[in-house]
Design a protein around this motif. Structure first.
Motif, PDB file in Angstrom:
ATOM      1  N   SER A  91       1.046   5.839  -6.048  1.00 32.03           N
ATOM      2  CA  SER A  91       0.980   7.289  -5.931  1.00 32.03           C
ATOM      3  C   SER A  91       0.380   7.658  -4.581  1.00 32.03           C
ATOM      4  CB  SER A  91       0.119   7.865  -7.048  1.00 32.03           C
ATOM      5  OG  SER A  91      -1.239   7.458  -6.879  1.00 32.03           O
ATOM      6  N   LEU A  92       0.545   8.925  -4.189  1.00 31.14           N
ATOM      7  CA  LEU A  92      -0.053   9.386  -2.940  1.00 31.14           C
ATOM      8  C   LEU A  92      -1.577   9.328  -3.010  1.00 31.14           C
ATOM      9  CD1 LEU A  92       2.133  12.432  -1.826  1.00 31.14           C
ATOM     10  CD2 LEU A  92       1.841  10.259  -0.629  1.00 31.14           C
ATOM     11  N   ASN A  93      -2.153   9.573  -4.178  1.00 32.47           N
ATOM     12  CA  ASN A  93      -3.610   9.506  -4.306  1.00 32.47           C
ATOM     13  C   ASN A  93      -4.127   8.106  -4.053  1.00 32.47           C
ATOM     14  OD1 ASN A  93      -3.882  12.227  -4.903  1.00 32.47           O
ATOM     15  ND2 ASN A  93      -3.776  11.920  -7.121  1.00 32.47           N
ATOM     16  N   ARG A  94      -3.466   7.109  -4.631  1.00 36.67           N
ATOM     17  CA  ARG A  94      -3.907   5.731  -4.402  1.00 36.67           C
ATOM     18  C   ARG A  94      -3.638   5.326  -2.961  1.00 36.67           C
ATOM     19  NH1 ARG A  94      -5.790   1.563  -7.190  1.00 36.67           N
ATOM     20  NH2 ARG A  94      -5.370  -0.549  -6.420  1.00 36.67           N
ATOM     21  N   PHE A 145       0.795  -1.220   0.000  1.00 42.27           N
ATOM     22  CA  PHE A 145       0.000   0.000   0.000  1.00 42.27           C
ATOM     23  C   PHE A 145       0.834   1.281   0.000  1.00 42.27           C
ATOM     24  CE2 PHE A 145      -3.478  -2.585   2.219  1.00 42.27           C
ATOM     25  CZ  PHE A 145      -4.190  -2.747   1.046  1.00 42.27           C
ATOM     26  N   ALA A 146       2.073   1.228   0.534  1.00 48.43           N
ATOM     27  CA  ALA A 146       2.774   2.490   0.810  1.00 48.43           C
ATOM     28  C   ALA A 146       4.110   2.663   0.099  1.00 48.43           C
ATOM     29  CB  ALA A 146       2.983   2.630   2.327  1.00 48.43           C
ATOM     30  N   THR A 147       4.567   1.675  -0.664  1.00 44.93           N
ATOM     31  CA  THR A 147       5.865   1.816  -1.339  1.00 44.93           C
ATOM     32  C   THR A 147       5.846   2.979  -2.331  1.00 44.93           C
ATOM     33  OG1 THR A 147       6.488  -0.506  -1.094  1.00 44.93           O
ATOM     34  CG2 THR A 147       7.459   0.670  -2.932  1.00 44.93           C
ATOM     35  N   HIS A 148       6.912   3.761  -2.301  1.00 46.75           N
ATOM     36  CA  HIS A 148       7.050   4.899  -3.216  1.00 46.75           C
ATOM     37  C   HIS A 148       7.256   4.382  -4.644  1.00 46.75           C
ATOM     38  CE1 HIS A 148       8.779   8.472  -5.114  1.00 46.75           C
ATOM     39  NE2 HIS A 148       8.359   9.185  -4.088  1.00 46.75           N
ATOM     40  N   PRO A 149       6.680   5.043  -5.654  1.00 43.92           N
ATOM     41  CA  PRO A 149       6.861   4.571  -7.040  1.00 43.92           C
ATOM     42  C   PRO A 149       8.323   4.426  -7.452  1.00 43.92           C
ATOM     43  CG  PRO A 149       5.124   6.211  -6.941  1.00 43.92           C
ATOM     44  CD  PRO A 149       5.742   6.182  -5.579  1.00 43.92           C
ATOM     45  N   ASN A 150       9.207   5.288  -6.941  1.00 44.13           N
ATOM     46  CA  ASN A 150      10.614   5.182  -7.315  1.00 44.13           C
ATOM     47  C   ASN A 150      11.324   4.031  -6.622  1.00 44.13           C
ATOM     48  OD1 ASN A 150      10.081   7.434  -8.787  1.00 44.13           O
ATOM     49  ND2 ASN A 150      11.596   8.742  -7.824  1.00 44.13           N
ATOM     50  N   ALA A 156      -3.752   7.274  -0.433  1.00 41.42           N
ATOM     51  CA  ALA A 156      -4.804   7.900   0.369  1.00 41.42           C
ATOM     52  C   ALA A 156      -6.080   7.064   0.358  1.00 41.42           C
ATOM     53  CB  ALA A 156      -5.083   9.312  -0.148  1.00 41.42           C
ATOM     54  N   ASP A 157      -6.369   6.427  -0.782  1.00 41.37           N
ATOM     55  CA  ASP A 157      -7.564   5.576  -0.877  1.00 41.37           C
ATOM     56  C   ASP A 157      -7.483   4.369   0.056  1.00 41.37           C
ATOM     57  OD1 ASP A 157      -8.608   7.261  -2.808  1.00 41.37           O
ATOM     58  OD2 ASP A 157      -7.900   6.052  -4.486  1.00 41.37           O
ATOM     59  N   ASN A 158      -6.257   3.919   0.349  1.00 34.30           N
ATOM     60  CA  ASN A 158      -6.059   2.751   1.211  1.00 34.30           C
ATOM     61  C   ASN A 158      -5.359   3.135   2.518  1.00 34.30           C
ATOM     62  OD1 ASN A 158      -6.936   0.539  -0.679  1.00 34.30           O
ATOM     63  ND2 ASN A 158      -5.294   1.397  -1.910  1.00 34.30           N
ATOM     64  N   ALA A 159      -5.513   4.404   2.911  1.00 38.73           N
ATOM     65  CA  ALA A 159      -4.708   4.926   4.011  1.00 38.73           C
ATOM     66  C   ALA A 159      -4.937   4.188   5.324  1.00 38.73           C
ATOM     67  CB  ALA A 159      -4.987   6.420   4.195  1.00 38.73           C
ATOM     68  N   THR A 160      -6.183   3.915   5.658  1.00 37.04           N
ATOM     69  CA  THR A 160      -6.453   3.248   6.945  1.00 37.04           C
ATOM     70  C   THR A 160      -5.793   1.882   6.999  1.00 37.04           C
ATOM     71  OG1 THR A 160      -8.567   4.414   7.187  1.00 37.04           O
ATOM     72  CG2 THR A 160      -8.255   2.407   8.486  1.00 37.04           C
ATOM     73  N   ALA A 161      -5.964   1.102   5.933  1.00 39.87           N
ATOM     74  CA  ALA A 161      -5.338  -0.222   5.892  1.00 39.87           C
ATOM     75  C   ALA A 161      -3.824  -0.107   5.904  1.00 39.87           C
ATOM     76  CB  ALA A 161      -5.803  -0.987   4.652  1.00 39.87           C
ATOM     77  N   ALA A 162      -3.282   0.882   5.183  1.00 43.44           N
ATOM     78  CA  ALA A 162      -1.829   1.062   5.129  1.00 43.44           C
ATOM     79  C   ALA A 162      -1.279   1.434   6.495  1.00 43.44           C
ATOM     80  CB  ALA A 162      -1.471   2.134   4.107  1.00 43.44           C
ATOM     81  N   ILE A 163      -1.926   2.372   7.172  1.00 45.55           N
ATOM     82  CA  ILE A 163      -1.455   2.810   8.489  1.00 45.55           C
ATOM     83  C   ILE A 163      -1.495   1.661   9.481  1.00 45.55           C
ATOM     84  CG2 ILE A 163      -2.035   4.283  10.455  1.00 45.55           C
ATOM     85  CD1 ILE A 163      -2.895   6.413   8.352  1.00 45.55           C
ATOM     86  N   ALA A 185       2.305   7.047   4.552  1.00 45.07           N
ATOM     87  CA  ALA A 185       0.865   6.840   4.688  1.00 45.07           C
ATOM     88  C   ALA A 185       0.227   8.002   5.442  1.00 45.07           C
ATOM     89  CB  ALA A 185       0.593   5.518   5.399  1.00 45.07           C
ATOM     90  N   TYR A 186       0.887   8.469   6.494  1.00 40.57           N
ATOM     91  CA  TYR A 186       0.379   9.635   7.213  1.00 40.57           C
ATOM     92  C   TYR A 186       0.354  10.861   6.294  1.00 40.57           C
ATOM     93  CZ  TYR A 186       0.413   7.475  11.887  1.00 40.57           C
ATOM     94  OH  TYR A 186       0.141   6.696  12.984  1.00 40.57           O
ATOM     95  N   ALA A 187       1.415  11.039   5.513  1.00 38.36           N
ATOM     96  CA  ALA A 187       1.477  12.189   4.610  1.00 38.36           C
ATOM     97  C   ALA A 187       0.336  12.159   3.604  1.00 38.36           C
ATOM     98  CB  ALA A 187       2.822  12.215   3.889  1.00 38.36           C
TER      99      ALA A 187
END
Length: 660
Positions: A402-405, A387-392, A407-414, A437-439
């Motif tokens: 991406s940060l947008n995606r 859920f949280a790996t940076h694209p690079n 954000a869609d899974n933020a609760t599960a990621a956190i 994920a917080y960001a």
């Protein structure tokens, strides 16, 4: 983020300096080349996975060995697999293997060991599962000396490789006070290539999923077609560093010039995503296209995939043609793609689609070893990465989001990242992922807190992200000097993104003195790491005479294009089209234009369609000719763009260079 924009080119085609938000050197000893033999070569591998050390269990060691064994078999290796080896087992099986390598005149010999290993007085020892180690004497008497392994295997005239994933935390530290961390570099590697999971004296991770970071990287890259072994290991190195935030850096030592290919043949023209997409699109199979979306939800062709699925009335598993030749070709393509990408879902599709296929039993074995790509079956640590790996930081296993995606899974990621931190408190990368994920949900205080924690441990992604926050003044006071310091530390820890952002700071003189030469040196490093935007920027500098000379610009643009940057392909095409410090070549320009179509999410398609009149007539004719050969263009070869020309470009993007 900060960027410095300098336009190049002319007319509608302008290309600007692009900065990204975005192989530690091996020990190389001199020696002569080793030539790989042909199809009749004998390849042999000795694979050991020691997991069950009584109360101390390394679950991934067994998984790593079994996965490595199965993958090596797909590459033509005759594999001896030994699991939970006692000292007697270890010694006996190694002796039998070494003798067999000589008797069979093996051309390639590979040894892979996963399990406990320690160093003492500069010597390495591999620990059998029945070792009862209480002191130095029992360590020496009850372990397998690494030098002994090298001596026995060294009797073979084969090209010899040894990979050690054996540097986890030392389980005997409380009993023997003489141990140093990790493994020691071997004093003599004559005739060998030796790969360590991490640098000598450092500790490697066992891994949160089915495999250790090192094993996962090896498994992901061994099957890269047309890649010489050092190229493969360079990719392994980058993979592990991305996967661990720079905390683990694989190490290679060798005494012969390796000219060995795990998978001989031509390098793949498309990356793994492009290959899977073209396979899926040509079949027009909703299930196969759905598998593309599962692996690449934000992929370059995700929009087209969703459109095709939404408009398709085809049943899953239906191909364009079911004649025997096409079915055999399809079976081979799916099997190869699934193996090369370690795509469990695609292997399951292969088993379902070809229940009597020639590789179905091997596919079932591989499926049983691979980690699930279904979130319902993942560990928290795997979910955190998914859920949280940076694209690079994308790897074959975790694509980056991406940060947008996110954000869609933020609760599960956190939740997943918090759990992973509790389970693996020593792995700072999970803190960096939690910060991201917080960001994504605007919790700046939480992001800053965990970025700082991860950065203090040297995590490269956290260092770059924290530097950007200082640069922008988000959540912290704006401090360009502090930003430069973070980028510098990230670069020192091997981060290409850190190098690029530091280059921006040095080139523009923000955060400290301006230093154009060092900025160029940093871009050269990032380019060598495969950072396409750094390579593109070197091309911009060359075209403007800041670096090397304008004649070199096209070289950098073409390299950046091969690294996957569509804008670079357009820049190179413009140079060939205009004859800028090079002989005009409409053929090369057309090849680059068509290659760029599949390198992004459709931006290049729109750009070429809208600006077609800015290209020379000869280049447009070459594009038309290539599209006609592929079956995508029915118009005249007149150099005049129009609806048929644009439709041909669309079809090329969808299906690549062949309609078959």
């Amino acid at each position: 983020m900060t960027s410095y924009m300098t336009s190049i080119g002319r007319s509608l085609r302008k290309f600007s300096l692009v900065f990204s938000m975005s192989l530690v050197s091996a020990s190389i000893l001199g020696g002569g080349p080793f030539a790989q033999t042909g199809d009749t070569e004998t390849r042999m591998a000795f694979v050991v996975g020691n997991a069950n050390y009584g109360s101390d269990v390394l679950p991934n060691a067994r998984n790593d060995a079994e996965s490595m064994s199965a993958t090596l078999q797909t590459l033509g290796f005759d594999v001896t697999l030994v699991l939970d080896a006692t000292q007697e087992d270890f010694t006996r099986e190694l002796k039998t293997f070494a003798e067999g390598a000589v008797q069979n005149d093996a051309s390639a010999v590979l040894v892979y060991y996963a399990g406990h290993g320690v160093q003492l007085s500069g010597k390495n020892y591999l620990i059998p599962v029945d070792a009862n180690i209480q002191d130095v004497d029992s360590l020496v008497s009850e372990s397998l000396h690494f030098d002994q392994l090298l001596e026995q295997v060294g009797n073979s005239s084969a090209f010899k490789m040894v990979f050690l994933d054996a540097c986890q935390n030392n389980p005997f530290q409380d009993r023997i006070g003489h141990f140093k961390a990790g493994l020691a570099p071997p004093p003599d590697v004559s005739g060998f290539l030796i790969g360590f999971a991490t640098q000598p004296g450092k500790v490697a991770y066992d891994g949160a999923g089915n495999n250790s970071p090192y094993a996962s990287a090896l498994l992901s890259h061994l099957r890269a077609p047309g890649q010489e072994v050092l190229s493969v290991l360079a990719k392994v190195n980058k993979h592990v560093r991305k996967d661990t935030g720079g905390a683990q850096v694989p190490y290679v030592q060798f005494s012969v010039k390796p000219e060995f290919f795990f998978k001989p043949g031509q390098e793949a023209e498309q990356d793994l995503e492009g290959r899977l997409w073209q396979l899926s699109a040509r079949q027009e199979d909703p299930e196969l296209i759905g598998l593309y979306l599962r692996r690449y939800p934000e992929g370059r062709f995700a929009e087209e995939a969703r459109s095709i699925i939404g408009n398709s009335n085809a049943s899953p598993g239906t191909a364009r043609s079911e004649n025997p030749a096409n079915v055999a070709s399809l079976e081979d393509a799916i099997w190869t793609n699934a193996l090369d990408s370690r795509n469990k879902s695609l292997l399951e599709y292969y088993i379902e689609r070809f229940p009597n296929g020639q590789n179905v039993e091997q596919a079932k074995e591989l499926v049983s070893q691979m980690a699930s790509d279904n979130p319902d079956n993942m560990t928290p640590a795997e979910l955190c990465r998914k859920f949280a790996t940076h694209p690079n930081d994308s790897t074959i296993a975790f694509q980056g989001v991406s940060l947008n995606r996110l954000a869609d899974n933020a609760t599960a990621a956190i939740n997943a990242c918090q759990s992973a931190i509790q389970t693996f408190p020593e792995d700072a990368h999970y803190k960096s992922l939690l910060a991201r994920a917080y960001a994504a949900v605007g919790n700046t205080d939480g992001a800053i807190d965990f970025y700082k924690q991860a950065a203090s441990a040297g995590n490269t992604r956290a260092l770059v992200s924290l530097g950007l926050l200082y640069e922008l003044g988000q959540g912290v006071p704006k401090d360009l000097s502090a930003a430069r310091e973070q980028f510098e530390q990230a670069y020192q820890n091997g981060s290409a993104d850190g190098a690029i952002n530091l280059a921006v700071s040095l080139y523009t003189g923000t955060g400290g003195p301006r230093d154009v030469q060092r900025a160029i040196t940093l871009l050269e490093y990032a380019s060598s790491e495969g950072a396409a935007r750094a390579t593109f920027n070197l091309g911009v500098f060359a075209k403007e005479g800041i670096y090397k000379s304008p004649e070199h610009a096209v070289e950098f643009f073409e390299l950046a294009a091969r690294q996957g940057y569509a804008e670079a392909a357009l820049a190179a095409a413009a140079i060939y089209d205009e004859g800028f410090h090079i002989e005009k070549s409409p053929r090369k320009a057309s090849e680059l234009l068509l290659a760029a179509l599949t390198a992004d999410r459709g931006e290049t398609l729109a750009k070429i369609s809208a600006e077609a009149l800015s290209w020379s007539r000869d280049t447009i004719i070459e594009v038309q000719s290539n599209m006609k050969t592929a079956g995508y263009y029915d118009g005249d070869l007149d150099g005049l763009p129009g609806p048929l020309f644009n439709r041909g470009l669309e079809l090329w993007r969808l299906y690549g260079g062949s309609a078959s």
